[in-house]
Design an enzyme around this catalytic site. Sequence first.
Site, PDB file in Angstrom:
ATOM      1  N   SER A   1      -4.111 -10.781 -12.158  1.00  0.00           N
ATOM      2  CA  SER A   1      -4.616  -9.843 -13.169  1.00  0.00           C
ATOM      3  C   SER A   1      -3.481  -9.059 -13.833  1.00  0.00           C
ATOM      4  O   SER A   1      -3.487  -8.875 -15.048  1.00  0.00           O
ATOM      5  CB  SER A   1      -5.664  -8.908 -12.580  1.00  0.00           C
ATOM      6  OG  SER A   1      -5.149  -8.199 -11.495  1.00  0.00           O
TER       7      SER A   1
ATOM      8  N   ASP B   1       2.493  -4.195  -9.360  1.00  0.00           N
ATOM      9  CA  ASP B   1       2.280  -5.541  -9.889  1.00  0.00           C
ATOM     10  C   ASP B   1       2.632  -5.614 -11.373  1.00  0.00           C
ATOM     11  O   ASP B   1       3.279  -6.557 -11.835  1.00  0.00           O
ATOM     12  CB  ASP B   1       0.816  -5.963  -9.694  1.00  0.00           C
ATOM     13  CG  ASP B   1       0.390  -5.872  -8.248  1.00  0.00           C
ATOM     14  OD1 ASP B   1       1.270  -5.744  -7.375  1.00  0.00           O
ATOM     15  OD2 ASP B   1      -0.824  -5.915  -7.991  1.00  0.00           O
TER      16      ASP B   1
ATOM     17  N   ASP C   1       2.677   1.832  -3.101  1.00  0.00           N
ATOM     18  CA  ASP C   1       2.909   2.183  -4.519  1.00  0.00           C
ATOM     19  C   ASP C   1       2.040   3.348  -4.982  1.00  0.00           C
ATOM     20  O   ASP C   1       2.517   4.262  -5.657  1.00  0.00           O
ATOM     21  CB  ASP C   1       2.807   0.962  -5.458  1.00  0.00           C
ATOM     22  CG  ASP C   1       1.468   0.261  -5.491  1.00  0.00           C
ATOM     23  OD1 ASP C   1       0.587   0.585  -4.656  1.00  0.00           O
ATOM     24  OD2 ASP C   1       1.290  -0.623  -6.357  1.00  0.00           O
TER      25      ASP C   1
ATOM     26  N   GLY D   1      -3.940 -12.640  -4.011  1.00  0.00           N
ATOM     27  CA  GLY D   1      -3.042 -11.492  -3.829  1.00  0.00           C
ATOM     28  C   GLY D   1      -1.689 -11.686  -4.493  1.00  0.00           C
ATOM     29  O   GLY D   1      -0.701 -11.082  -4.089  1.00  0.00           O
ATOM     30  N   LEU D   2      -1.648 -12.530  -5.531  1.00  0.00           N
ATOM     31  CA  LEU D   2      -0.376 -12.752  -6.235  1.00  0.00           C
ATOM     32  C   LEU D   2      -0.370 -12.088  -7.616  1.00  0.00           C
ATOM     33  O   LEU D   2       0.482 -12.378  -8.444  1.00  0.00           O
ATOM     34  CB  LEU D   2      -0.102 -14.260  -6.382  1.00  0.00           C
ATOM     35  CG  LEU D   2       0.018 -15.033  -5.061  1.00  0.00           C
ATOM     36  CD1 LEU D   2       0.185 -16.529  -5.343  1.00  0.00           C
ATOM     37  CD2 LEU D   2       1.192 -14.529  -4.233  1.00  0.00           C
TER      38      LEU D   2
ATOM     39  N   HIS E   1       0.829  -1.204   0.000  1.00  0.00           N
ATOM     40  CA  HIS E   1       0.000   0.000   0.000  1.00  0.00           C
ATOM     41  C   HIS E   1       0.870   1.264   0.000  1.00  0.00           C
ATOM     42  O   HIS E   1       0.453   2.310   0.501  1.00  0.00           O
ATOM     43  CB  HIS E   1      -1.016  -0.015   1.158  1.00  0.00           C
ATOM     44  CG  HIS E   1      -2.055  -1.082   0.962  1.00  0.00           C
ATOM     45  ND1 HIS E   1      -3.179  -0.878   0.200  1.00  0.00           N
ATOM     46  CD2 HIS E   1      -2.097  -2.380   1.365  1.00  0.00           C
ATOM     47  CE1 HIS E   1      -3.888  -2.000   0.171  1.00  0.00           C
ATOM     48  NE2 HIS E   1      -3.249  -2.924   0.855  1.00  0.00           N
TER      49      HIS E   1
HETATM   50  C1  GLA Z   1      -2.487  -4.730  -4.980  1.00  0.00           C
HETATM   51  C2  GLA Z   1      -2.325  -3.610  -5.999  1.00  0.00           C
HETATM   52  C3  GLA Z   1      -0.925  -3.010  -5.950  1.00  0.00           C
HETATM   53  C4  GLA Z   1      -0.520  -2.652  -4.523  1.00  0.00           C
HETATM   54  C5  GLA Z   1      -0.812  -3.797  -3.568  1.00  0.00           C
HETATM   55  C6  GLA Z   1      -0.577  -3.424  -2.133  1.00  0.00           C
HETATM   56  O1  GLA Z   1      -1.682  -5.810  -5.322  1.00  0.00           O
HETATM   57  O2  GLA Z   1      -2.580  -4.091  -7.298  1.00  0.00           O
HETATM   58  O3  GLA Z   1      -0.843  -1.895  -6.803  1.00  0.00           O
HETATM   59  O4  GLA Z   1      -1.148  -1.478  -4.109  1.00  0.00           O
HETATM   60  O5  GLA Z   1      -2.137  -4.267  -3.683  1.00  0.00           O
HETATM   61  O6  GLA Z   1       0.749  -3.143  -1.928  1.00  0.00           O
END
Ligand code: GLA
Length: 385
Positions: free
Chosen positions: A129, A173, A37, A125-126, A35
């Site tokens: 997308s 990401d 970026d 959360g990997l 959180h």
């Molecule tokens: C998701 C978002 C990223 C980043 C993370 C948290 O993966 O796509 O841009 O904000 O959450 O670090």
Amino acid sequence: MSENHKIEVLFQQCYQHEPDVVCHAPARVNIIGDHTDYNDGFVFPAAIDCGTTIAASKREDQLVKVYSHDFGQSSTEFVLNQFSFDTEHMWCNYIKGSVQALMEKYPNLRGANIVVTGNVAQGAGLSSSASFEMAILKTFTSLYQLDLDGVTAAQMGQQAENEYVGCNCGIMDQLISAMGKKDHAMLLDCRDLSFEDAPIDEGLSLLVINSNVKRGLVDSEYNLRREQCEQVADHFNCKALRDVTLSQLIAEKDKLSEVLFRRAKHVITENERTVAALAAFKASNMPALSQLMAESHQSLRDDFEVTTKEMDGLVDIVSEQIGNQGGVRMTGGGFGGCVVVIMPKDLVDTVIEQVNIQYPQRFGLVADIYICHASQGAFRHTEVN
Ligand code: GLA
């Protein structure tokens, strides 16, 4: 059968000819810096050895035909320049959003026949997308020999999410999926998009443990966190929280709501931890890295409130095993999903054993555990020594 061969066979079955290209883009794990970026801050991710693979052939017209093997085995098609949001095949919006961004630079783009496969756990959360977006952009780049670089591709992927799919994510990401380097993690400055590759010591393992708690309300809660951060930046008249120091924040504490104060405190301290983590990483100072990752998790749990009790439990179980010889924390956006562990290889068996025993006992759930290897991004050229 290799992954590439499998998708070539699938492509042949769908379209009765061979693909012109097969492209792959990796998923990612974030070692520290969550959180941050979208606050113009620092992140420290690595691309990993799972992701999205696409086989494609050129077309003379503007039709895009897609068969998706891993999103419910469905097919759809659309015409470039004339498409709209797809509520039936939600996965197709990642393609449409990416192509829309690409066509701002290449308006005369032609269509393609496409087969998509993927092996990233979704909702974990990997960044399944982002890997999808980068794989699509790499596919069109290769099919039509576009001069698209990885950083621009990452920006287009982010634009697809922000403007088409409706998630106000940052750039981490997409950028790591495009530009990650094999066997390295990357310290990325999300303000100017400069980055430094940091080699991962051969004696270390990177483990991802999926709590298998499906993330809920992810987009709305995520977007809310981002708004809260922007409110605090506005309060300070700054472009982003990157520009606010902890002492400035503390001096204004009484003028901010308690929640906004905690949200900003997480971001500001997480930026400091992420920069410090690179130094610890380069110096192979595992106790320091271990401490920084523990503090990061606590901050995401207490100040940013994006962890779940299952993720917190996994962190406890793992840290009891690794002590300060390794680091463990939640990774990615949160609200369910995975924890990341970096630790000496010889502790891996014990950690896996204990997670397999204790996690079901405590939560009635089974975790999936992946030993990951840092991989090459879709747009990163292999360096010849
Ligand atoms: C998701 C978002 C990223 C980043 C993370 C948290 O993966 O796509 O841009 O904000 O959450 O670090």
